[in-house]
Design an enzyme around this catalytic site. Structure first.
Site, short mmCIF file in Angstrom:
data_model
loop_
_atom_site.label_atom_id
_atom_site.label_comp_id
_atom_site.label_asym_id
_atom_site.label_seq_id
_atom_site.Cartn_x
_atom_site.Cartn_y
_atom_site.Cartn_z
N GLU A 144 5.34 -4.31 40.16
CA GLU A 144 4.71 -3.87 38.90
C GLU A 144 5.68 -3.89 37.72
O GLU A 144 5.31 -3.48 36.62
CB GLU A 144 4.13 -2.46 39.08
CG GLU A 144 2.88 -2.46 39.96
CD GLU A 144 2.40 -1.05 40.31
OE1 GLU A 144 3.27 -0.16 40.43
OE2 GLU A 144 1.19 -0.84 40.46
N LYS B 196 10.71 -4.43 41.10
CA LYS B 196 10.50 -3.04 41.49
C LYS B 196 10.30 -2.93 42.99
O LYS B 196 10.81 -2.03 43.64
CB LYS B 196 9.25 -2.51 40.78
CG LYS B 196 8.90 -1.06 41.06
CD LYS B 196 7.55 -0.73 40.45
CE LYS B 196 7.14 0.71 40.65
NZ LYS B 196 5.72 0.90 40.36
N GLN B 197 9.53 -3.85 43.51
CA GLN B 197 9.24 -3.75 44.93
C GLN B 197 8.93 -5.13 45.48
O GLN B 197 8.49 -6.02 44.76
CB GLN B 197 8.09 -2.78 45.18
CG GLN B 197 6.71 -3.39 45.36
CD GLN B 197 5.66 -2.32 45.62
OE1 GLN B 197 5.34 -1.53 44.75
NE2 GLN B 197 5.11 -2.30 46.81
#
Lengths: 770, 770
Positions: free
Chosen positions: A488, A601-602
């Site tokens: 995100e 972020k991930q």
């Protein structure tokens, strides 16, 4: 990172009281029972910094952000998790001074979350400003055995002189949310009553009109003897308090047992709430504190029996995994198909709304292994029951022909998140919901669910994907524009590799499931096709074309899948070049700067590789892992677990271990400096995944359980259990061998280190590790 | 589009009453005087659909949307334009029945906005349910001569029988905003008083604590004779009403003159408001209705003298342009440096906040031509005074060294818009603010402002751009990632051609201005450089590198500048292929679908070509125009005017005319089906631009005014005035010739059809058109 709490295999333990850490501890020591939960707020008054939070499952408020630039298709509201009436409060005054730890000298403070038994305990000695020294010992729990009840036992002893004590247990409906815009109130007070040693109140949420009733009953004992004094009653709108005044001798112990009941209109007729609350409370009081606690402990014993992971030689890792398993079980019990797993569970206000893709992508792998198939099936049915709303949601966004877009965040099937880049664009959730059906099916072997319920969801999801792609004349490929991937820290990007990959997989899986359904249940299939007006010539033809011609961005120079178009225009810096003072980025950088940076972020590409690892050779996985791991800041709690699984697969065991510690101790050691806001409940399931799919190498292939265990160097051994297709297996891994015990009576086939084993019921195999 | 209102060169006229159109008419017939304004709500009670709106300049509420997913750097609040206390209200009951047009049979209804004189007029005959027939005639205005006052004359005559009449003028502070989330109230009531024929009340905005005081005085006349009856007084918190009860003979006229004063704490000490209000009101009452109106009309006459455009042969176009000039002058008077021009002016709630880039890009060209240089200078100073806050804003987003990012929407220099893709990313506004300095300088020749104030702003803006770019290793160019261009139907794109172009221009212009400053005011320059710690070796070196190596996307296959990276991945459909039922897209499509489509909300590449047209040959402009015009849906009111200017330049006069009509009659004919929400005030300046820079071909080149007039085929002639460097010119254009009259005493040089003319004061030239 923050090594503040004590290491212990079964407990979380805080020694010494530090007001600056209280909010964090309030999160970490939270307790819950699936129906309600609460932060570890003190029972007695506390004037220091605190986030008051009691939460009742399914109760929310529809907040609005109606603005002039409202866009067509925006959701009507976004859900706010509501701080519910406070039912734990017990105020004390001693010689007319309040007991308030912010104003006392506190010694011997010890707060313990007993994860084995599900209790929150606190012991301390406090010296009040007057010089009076008291010794306090508190225990409370929210019953798993009778989830509308809970109890507190609070013992207080003046140790240096006699004292006049006032004990005032209360219920307080006049509560607020810290995340209210302008301190607005979300409850109206309906009713309250104080009588005898008890009281109750009922509050109603604004707009949603949920009623929550709290009841309390109090017993006072002095040195174990029941005190017969009648309390005085103080009540006003939304507030009920009893007050007991006693003269307490030095070294005498006052014990108050406050039994509570919390009921909501989710489970009771509104008109019945007063009566039902009194009834539930009465049963609990009649049962008594010790038997209540015993029943509660027994349920916990059963949970641990199925779900524990035992790590020897590494108490830190041991504590981490148990902490995660404990909180997951506090949050979701799998018995109410209307409930789901909120990202913060019952530990904070953040991320209002109960259901994210976290459930499908992270929690389902946990429940598949540790709970009966019915629990996961309930989670799938939750989405099945929301299919109609998902179709409505897609229709609102311009999709036709029964296409479904599931909400990104929901309480009841309606979208209740209000950021367009998430709500409209983080569409990979639709893939995760499809994948969860596959995951459930391959683990449980329950093809009946797939055909009877799953297929209808799959077709609706595939209809969405087939309308969401468009043909790029420039690329001569199908593209998916304007999406937000799992990472995100990028919004509204084109051709997110993960999303494009997942979309084609979902189309393919739907086609395969259609074929299966035609074979095994032609009549059922025909009925479904008629119901949803499915033309299995035209629609599948387009799906196949999309599968064949989907654009998947690739970076030739590095031999890696490209996260999205344009990613390489960013300044390419790796995380090790980043000043640690700048982290976490989401607290130090403005949003636009984060969006422009290359930092992830991930797991995004790696999330896709994790899901479909069989498609890629080890070198490809390795190149992608190195490229993306070096750019990933793991500021989503959902991130490290996927990296652990891949690192373990790549035999980067020590890196996997380091990432595992981060995920398993994320909240205990507060890696991202945000635990004061609540716990990362759903990512806790990722921690479980990190061990089971990472170190244990659990997969399901061709209907068979596969394990490839490896041992981090500082572990002596680890052991876990897996429920698999009706069997319960126990796996023990140490340096020398792997022992698999089939604890059930059902025989099971399993592949370990590339060898197949058939293990009959109630027997074991031992495999030597090389 | 909606040809409902009558065509008239000086009036907007509605004949016949249609409740379904009332909200739209309320917008269109709005009146204002720069300090306050209001929608054309009825004075008497009205139970039909209405958007009640009275607005006081500079008064707003800081709304919040605090959510769990709040990002670092988000603004603290977004401003809400507030519906202010209602001061126009006069209720009537006739034989105990309320006069309410929603419940009457209404005939001969005529509503007129007299643009020449600035009055709102309404005449009608209504038959009440009882059968009583009344004739009504109302006029009201908000005084330009004394902008804290206004007056209403309301005449009512029973025509078919005698009637008992109750007249109740009132002030009402208990008002709401329609765009409130949950009908929350934004005002508290401080004070109210009714006495004699008058009353006042004071209300205070929540949070911002602005006080607004309204006073009223009423005179009642029956057939011209002053009525001496004393009214009864009814007042409560936030409400003051007087009531006059009269027996009215058939054919007798009751006239009520309600004089009002509206003051705010922006201009008065709070403690003085009661006294000042009474004082201001008293002066107005003493002056009397007719002299008040006369003074008001005189100001309007002066405004028209400078700013009118006279079109012969096309009343529709004539009405359109006057409507726009009228509303611009109602909204902004240029005398208070704290005020600016809100997108909806005083006509609606939408787009809370006062200042957008609209001011610099669209309004400044209007005021440059029609008002003294001081008015535009005030608009530039507005930004100069906000420089410190713009630097703070940039600092908050991680920029250093005095870089400034002006807010996208502001009331007082602080960002008050809460969408990240706008607030953080629509950074081209920073370029528009730089360009406005250039535009002002070239039009007025005021280099002193440029050096003394402009340069400081320019350097701060250039510092921003130099930090906002990054180097793309892949492109070997500087890129600007994550922006939103003028076309807001794309968000968070990379390398928006317009933004990249404008950024390099701003850097270049700053460098040129530094050189100029060094030459003409070395001491002043040195002082500035010290003040802002400007190193004119290092910083300019980087700026030059960026100018030389900026990436500007280009589409080879079409020979056009590419709006942004990836634009050609979209499905390429032109607007003529779009089903008209799908339009306007922003009302028919969900936001994500709009973002994925190729359709352009407003001129983007063409906006850049408009600003820098000298850089491009006609073929290039033509190719780009054809490519982008065919993809532009003009759903921003700011869009068509730029297309008009370019179409006129390309000699596509008829297309220019069609687009002109759209922009000039956007609200009158309600092209985008949204006029009920308020008027598009700032885009009205674009309409003026369309004629002056489009049909008249006005430019400023090398300090000289340039005109290249052309005449749409159905116009007999058009005439306009331009204030240019101290001279006032009148231009008349007809089929045969162009006549330029220098009405001032200052001689002026002008280039017409590529010939230079020097026109001495008070003389004319006539140029034959070929």
């Amino acid at each position: 990172m923050n090594k503040y709490l004590k290491i212990d295999p079964w407990c979380i333990m805080e020694e010494g009281f530090d007001g600056n850490r209280h909010r964090s501890s309030e999160s970490i020591f939270s307790i819950g029972n699936g129906k309600m939960g609460q932060r570890a707020n003190f029972e007695e008054q506390y004037s220091g910094s605190s986030l008051q939070g009691s939460y009742v499952a399914g109760i929310y408020y529809p907040d609005k952000t109606k603005v002039g630039w409202w866009k067509n298709g925006y959701p009507e509201y976004f859900a706010k998790v509501l701080n519910a009436p406070n039912f734990i409060g017990i105020n004390f005054t001693l010689d007319n001074e309040p007991l308030d730890l912010a104003k006392c000298k506190v010694t011997s403070f010890r707060r313990v979350l007993n994860m084995k038994e599900g209790t929150l305990n606190r012991d301390f000695i406090a010296v009040l400003p007057s010089g009076l020294r008291v010794k306090v010992s508190v225990m409370r729990f929210l019953s798993l055995a009778s989830p509308e009840t809970g109890a507190i036992r609070y013992c207080i002893t003046p140790v240096n002189r006699n004292a006049e004590v006032k004990v005032s247990p209360y219920l307080d409906g006049n509560v607020v949310n810290e995340d209210a815009n302008w301190n607005e109130v979300f409850w109206t007070q309906l009713d309250h009553e104080a009588s005898g040693h008890g009281g109750y109140l009922i509050a109603r949420t604004l707009k949603t009109e949920f009623d929550v009733a709290c009841g309390m009953h109090n017993r006072i004992l002095v040195d174990g003897n029941e005190c017969r004094d009648k309390p005085s009653h103080h009540s006003r709108d939304g507030y009920v308090e009893l007050s007991y005044a006693l003269s307490l001798k030095k070294e005498s112990q006052l014990e108050i047992i406050k039994t509570i009941a919390v009921l909501s209109s989710l489970n009771h007729e509104k008109k019945d709430l007063p009566g039902d609350t009194k009834k539930v409370l009465k049963s609990a009081v009649q049962l008594g504190f010790v038997p209540m606690l015993k029943a509660h402990r027994e349920i916990w014993a059963g949970i641990w029996e199925h779900s524990d992971i035992v790590i020897e030689g590494d108490d830190e890792a041991q504590q981490g995994i148990r902490f995660n398993i404990f909180h997951l079980n506090q949050t979701y019990r799998g018995d109410d198909p209307r409930l789901n797993i909120g990202p913060k569970g019952f530990t904070g206000e953040k991320y209002g709304g109960s259901t994210y893709w976290d459930t499908e992508a992270f929690c389902i792998p946990f429940f598949l292994c540790t709970a009966p198939a019915s629990v996961t099936r309930n989670l799938l049915l939750y989405r099945y029951k929301h299919l109609e709303k998902a179709i409505e949601n897609a229709l609102k966004l311009g999709y036709k022909n029964g296409a479904a877009l599931y909400p990104m965040v929901t309480m009841n099937g309606e979208e209740c998140h209000n950021e367009w880049e998430i709500t409209f664009e983080e569409i990979h959730r639709n893939g995760a919901i499809a994948f969860a059906i596959h995951n459930y099916t391959r683990h449980t072997g329950d093809h009946k669910y797939l055909i009877e319920y799953g297929l209808e969801v799959l077709i609706a999801i595939s209809r969405f994907w087939s309308q969401r792609v468009n043909w790029s004349g420039e690329k001569m490929k199908y593209v998916i524009l304007g999406v937000t991937g799992p990472n995100e820290y990028e919004n509204n990007v084109n051709n997110n590799w993960y999303t494009n990959t997942l979309a084609t997989w979902a189309l393919q899986y739907t086609l395969e499931t259609i074929d299966l359904a035609k074979q095994v249940d032609p009549a059922g299939y025909k009925k479904l096709a008629e119901k949803i007006n499915f033309n299995d010539m035209e629609e599948p033809a387009r799906w196949k074309d999309i599968i064949a011609k989907m654009y998947l961005p690739y970076l030739e120079s590095e031999g890696v899948f490209l996260q999205q178009d344009g990613y390489m225009d960013k300044e390419q810096i790796t995380v090790d070049q980043l000043d640690s003072k700048q982290r976490p980025l989401n607290q130090k950088w403005s949003w636009d700067r984060i969006l422009r940076s290359c930092f992830i972020k991930q797991a995004d590409v790696l999330q896709g590789i994790y899901l479909f690892e069989d498609r890629y050779d080890t070198e490809t996985i390795s190149r992608n892992f190195d490229f993306y791991e070096s750019r990933t800041v793991h500021e989503s709690s959902l991130s490290p677990c996927v990296h652990v699984v891949l690192a373990a697969k790549l035999k980067k065991t020590e890196m996997a271990y380091r990432l595992y510690l981060r995920t398993s101790r994320l909240d205990i050691d507060d890696y991202n400096n945000e635990v004061h806001e609540g716990l990362h409940i759903t990512s806790m399931a990722g921690t479980y995944m990190a061990i089971i799919e990472g170190f244990a190498g659990k997969r399901v292939k061709e209907g068979r359980l596969v394990l490839n265990p490896q041992l981090p160097s500082n572990w002596e051994s680890f052991a876990f259990k897996i429920l698999f297709r009706g069997s319960q297996l126990k796996a023990e891994v140490n340096n020398r061998k792997v022992i698999i015990t089939n604890e059930s009576s059902v025989s099971v086939e399993i592949n370990i280190y590339n060898h197949d084993y058939a293990i009959p019921g109630n027997s074991s195999v031992e495999i030597m590790r090389n």
